[in-house]
Enzyme design. Structure first.
Site, PDB file in Angstrom:
ATOM      1  N   HIS A  24      76.078 130.869  56.918  1.00 48.17           N
ATOM      2  CA  HIS A  24      76.920 130.523  58.071  1.00 48.17           C
ATOM      3  C   HIS A  24      76.118 130.621  59.364  1.00 48.17           C
ATOM      4  CE1 HIS A  24      80.731 130.496  60.464  1.00 48.17           C
ATOM      5  NE2 HIS A  24      79.971 131.208  61.297  1.00 48.17           N
ATOM      6  N   GLU A  25      75.449 131.742  59.541  1.00 47.95           N
ATOM      7  CA  GLU A  25      74.658 131.922  60.769  1.00 47.95           C
ATOM      8  C   GLU A  25      73.469 130.973  60.812  1.00 47.95           C
ATOM      9  OE1 GLU A  25      75.893 133.543  63.129  1.00 47.95           O
ATOM     10  OE2 GLU A  25      77.504 134.401  61.917  1.00 47.95           O
ATOM     11  N   HIS A  28      74.363 127.820  62.418  1.00 49.55           N
ATOM     12  CA  HIS A  28      74.280 127.848  63.887  1.00 49.55           C
ATOM     13  C   HIS A  28      72.814 127.829  64.344  1.00 49.55           C
ATOM     14  CE1 HIS A  28      78.517 128.531  64.265  1.00 49.55           C
ATOM     15  NE2 HIS A  28      78.493 129.754  63.751  1.00 49.55           N
TER      16      HIS A  28
END
Length: 434
Positions: A24-25, A28
């Site tokens: 998920h990170e 980003h």
């Protein structure tokens, strides 16, 4: 062995969840770096740092509380024109101080790079891509995980191959496991059906699945049916008369009910049937719709969970869970008496469902969630487009630090709801396996 299996199940889920958070990170991080934003930290977890190492300008590491993660980007918010000097105290009370602290912290991220590499300076579409990158990774991971389950491992399916033929017909209500002298022979045994036979047709109707054959048999109690089977490479025709018996029947909606139907006393061999590659994403999208319904009612669902906790009522198995509850279910799945492949598929499916939950939850349009940052970026873009349409000077960037009090309230609400779910998962867990 059961305790060890339980622990292994919990550990596997924790590792899988950590990988999900990391990806998920990463969703980003990669577009942020691609668009030139300075990323100071990439961390899995919160709290004290357990381990970290710097590669280039970014510090990568793990923190003590594995309940999430974050990346630290320069200039998440534009500098406010009324920002006081560093270390100053804003007037106006608690929330004003919070806003000022956020502005000071934001200004610190710009000290070494200035505004050229700030997140808020990106075009709106790039900011949206950066913020949607995290949830998108969770959705893609869910696609992969569901694909592994249904296309890699396969779905357990009852085939037309007969696995077992009952010697006699036992009543559905009996607890006996062996035939007695007064129990009638089962119609399947009386017809000469044998384990290993492959059902070809029932009463002239070709059958390709065991449920097809069962439906024809259940609809014909007392009628003599011609059942064609394949045995040792040749076809045989058997005369079979289903008897009327009370049995559990699965309806079209998946509900199990008890009804009087035709019964012959045979069971099917179960095999793993691999589904097409697109079936995994289809299941993920179906689950996404279900999770959206749960998230939309999250405060109500958590309230109901709290009521069940204090009254001792059985919880809704389709209700929300905390990480503790998910870990507990993973442990129970790993410890049940079932083939290893079945247990592995169940844990992978549980992890896929958690990624769907992460995808949907992070799209809630409230700060500090990703959806909140997307709304801020879109509002900024809308203001700029409106000013351009009216031929006015470009407006100043949206000062999202003013929303810090709202962010604070959202965080408190999430902490309270998370605490209720954790307590419920400890003292009144969801019961899935009796």
């Amino acid at each position: 062995m059961t305790v060890l299996a339980f622990v292994i199940g919990v550990v596997l889920l924790v590792i899988g969840l950590a990988v999900s958070i990391a990806l998920h990170e990463m969703g980003h991080l990669l577009p942020a770096k691609k668009f030139g934003v300075r990323v100071g930290q990439y961390m899995i977890g919160f709290g004290p740092t357990l381990w970290s190492r710097r590669f280039g300008e970014t510090e990568y590491g793990f923190k003590a509380i594995p309940l999430g993660g974050y990346i630290s980007m320069a200039g998440m918010y534009p500098p406010a024109p009324d920002a006081t000097s560093r270390g100053g105290r804003a007037a106006g009370g608690f929330f004003a101080t919070m806003v000022q602290d956020a502005r000071v912290a934001n200004a610190e991220t710009l000290e070494d790079v200035g505004t050229k590499r700030a997140f808020y300076e990106l075009p709106v579409w790039q900011r949206v891509i950066v913020m949607l990158g995290g949830p998108t990774m969770n959705l893609l991971l869910a696609f992969v995980l569901f694909g592994i389950v249904v296309s890699g491992i396969g779905v357990q399916t009852a085939t037309t191959t007969v696995a077992e033929v009952s010697v006699c017909a036992l009543p559905a209500s009996t607890t006996a496991t062996e035939c007695g002298p007064d129990d009638p022979a089962s119609p399947a045994a009386a017809s000469g059906l044998q384990p290993g036979d492959v059902l070809v047709s029932v009463d002239g109707t070709p059958v390709s699945t065991f449920p097809d054959a069962s439906a024809l048999i259940q609809d014909a109690p007392g009628q003599t049916l011609q059942v064609v089977v394949e045995r040792d490479g040749r076809q045989l025709t058997l005369q079979m008369t289903p008897m009327l018996a009370e049995r559990d029947v699965v309806g079209e909606d998946g509900e199990i009910t008890t009804a009087e139907v035709g019964f012959v006393g045979m069971t099917a061999a179960v095999e793993y049937v691999r589904e097409p590659i697109w079936e995994g994403p289809r299941i993920a999208l179906d689950r996404t719709g279900q999770v959206i319904g749960i998230i939309a009612q999250l405060p109500v669902k958590v309230y109901e969970t709290a009521v069940d906790l204090f009254t001792g009522q059985e919880r809704d198995p389709n209700g929300p869970l905390s990480v503790v509850g998910a870990g507990r279910i993973a442990g129970e799945v790993a410890a049940i008496d079932a083939p290893v492949l079945n247990r592995a598929a169940a844990i992978i499916e549980l992890l896929a469902a958690l990624n769907i939950a992460l995808f949907v939850f992070n799209l809630i349009p409230l700060l500090p969630l990703d959806g909140g940052h997307v709304i801020v970026a879109l509002w900024d873009g809308l203001k700029r487009a409106w000013a351009k349409l009216l031929r006015r000077p470009p407006p100043k960037p949206v000062d999202a630090t003013k929303l810090v009090p709202v962010t604070f309230a959202v965080v408190i609400a999430l902490v309270v709801m998370g605490g209720i779910l954790i307590l419920a998962d400890v003292f009144n867990p969801v019961v899935l396996f009796g």
